[in-house]
Design a protein around this motif. Structure first.
Motif, PDB file in Angstrom:
ATOM      1  N   GLU A 235       9.458  20.510  43.863  1.00  0.00           N
ATOM      2  CA  GLU A 235      10.611  20.417  44.493  1.00  0.00           C
ATOM      3  C   GLU A 235      11.716  19.298  44.423  1.00  0.00           C
ATOM      4  O   GLU A 235      12.864  19.512  44.468  1.00  0.00           O
ATOM      5  CB  GLU A 235      10.220  20.989  45.912  1.00  0.00           C
ATOM      6  N   LYS A 236      11.023  18.165  44.595  1.00  0.00           N
ATOM      7  CA  LYS A 236      11.716  16.800  44.463  1.00  0.00           C
ATOM      8  C   LYS A 236      12.404  16.861  43.114  1.00  0.00           C
ATOM      9  O   LYS A 236      13.657  16.021  42.863  1.00  0.00           O
ATOM     10  CB  LYS A 236      10.729  15.563  44.550  1.00  0.00           C
ATOM     11  N   THR A 237      11.938  17.509  41.985  1.00  0.00           N
ATOM     12  CA  THR A 237      12.696  17.307  40.803  1.00  0.00           C
ATOM     13  C   THR A 237      13.769  18.317  40.584  1.00  0.00           C
ATOM     14  O   THR A 237      14.391  18.396  39.358  1.00  0.00           O
ATOM     15  CB  THR A 237      11.517  17.707  39.718  1.00  0.00           C
ATOM     16  N   LEU A 238      13.929  19.360  41.597  1.00  0.00           N
ATOM     17  CA  LEU A 238      14.974  20.492  41.188  1.00  0.00           C
ATOM     18  C   LEU A 238      16.362  20.000  41.828  1.00  0.00           C
ATOM     19  O   LEU A 238      16.583  19.113  42.549  1.00  0.00           O
ATOM     20  CB  LEU A 238      14.193  21.703  42.213  1.00  0.00           C
ATOM     21  N   PRO A 239      17.246  20.936  41.073  1.00  0.00           N
ATOM     22  CA  PRO A 239      18.681  20.569  41.577  1.00  0.00           C
ATOM     23  C   PRO A 239      18.574  20.730  43.320  1.00  0.00           C
ATOM     24  O   PRO A 239      17.876  21.681  43.569  1.00  0.00           O
ATOM     25  CB  PRO A 239      19.533  21.498  40.864  1.00  0.00           C
TER      26      PRO A 239
END
Ligand code: ZN
Ligand code: ZN
Length: 253
Positions: A235-239
């Motif tokens: 989730e941390k890597t998502l827009p």
């Protein structure tokens, strides 16, 4: 309208039986995913999208005591295998309406022949009311539902738009004219299986590209494999406007 994610996992669910993959061993509840399905509720109505092998437990876990119908995306086992477990609803309410494409119905007739039997029907078997749908808007009570056609490898599948909410799963390709039906929508749910490409599902990159085309206010990813990674790390890597769905997540629109 209230949406409840009953399951957000791919066909094997997470954890996978016998797997020692770190995500399958994770203690985080958000890393435990039943097979994909959602509840869509508005006014006094409650509909389930798909009815996979975890349907019974999903109904118990969500406290759902009445359903007005089941809408099917396609006929793969992880989306239909729980159909026999509508029995308690059938005993209380009578025949349960189902909505599906003709090809999906044919598959249900084959796999659940006893449910559709017209002669010598086993007394404990459930009954359904068949509603055949095409790629054309249809009504569920006071709500218009718009099918969104996509391809799951060679198989045509339907996603659905309910007002400001759209739910698309098991998609690999969606034509531009279908995307037009959901452009700039408030909330989009779409499948994102894993990082690696797959022949019949969007991987994460394809799902993010699709979201960019649709341009929703918010998007949630579902039909997730353990190989996508830990919920909190992915989730941390998502827009900023994209999230991973998880089992039990509720959205109010
Ligand atoms: Zn499928
Ligand atoms: Zn599936």
């Amino acid at each position: 309208m209230k949406i409840t994610f009953l399951g957000t996992g791919t066909s094997q669910g997470i954890p996978v039986i016998g797997s020692t993959h770190p995500v399958c061993l994770s203690a985080n509840k958000k890393d435990k995913r039943l097979r994909v399905s959602i509840l869509v509720a508005w006014d006094d109505y409650t509909y389930v999208i798909d009815c996979g092998p975890d349907f019974r437990y999903q109904m118990l876990r969500s406290g759902c005591t009445k359903i007005d119908g089941i809408v099917f995306t396609h006929e793969h086992s992880d989306h239909i295998a729980g159909l026999d477990d509508i029995r308690p609803f059938y005993f209380n309410q009578g025949a349960i309406p189902i909505y599906a494409h003709n090809r999906v119905l044919k598959s249900l007739y084959k796999k659940f022949d006893y449910i559709f039997a017209t002669e010598n029907k086993y007394p404990g078997a459930p009954s359904v009311l068949v509603n055949r749908i095409k790629n054309k808007a249809f009504q569920l009570h006071n709500l218009e539902v718009i099918p969104i056609k996509g391809k799951h490898a060679d198989l045509k599948v339907f996603g659905f738009r309910f007002g400001d909410f759209a739910y698309l799963t098991d998609m690999k390709t969606v034509e531009d004219e279908e995307i037009e039906k959901i452009k700039n929508i408030k909330v989009l749910v779409v499948n994102a299986l894993r990082i690696q490409p797959h022949h019949s599902h969007f991987n994460l990159e394809e799902a993010l590209n699709f979201i960019e085309k649709v341009n929703p206010e918010k998007a949630y990813l579902t039909h997730i494999s353990h190989t996508l990674g830990f919920h909190n790390e992915v989730e941390k890597t998502l827009p900023k406007n994209v999230f991973l769905a998880y089992d039990g997540l509720q959205l109010t629109l």
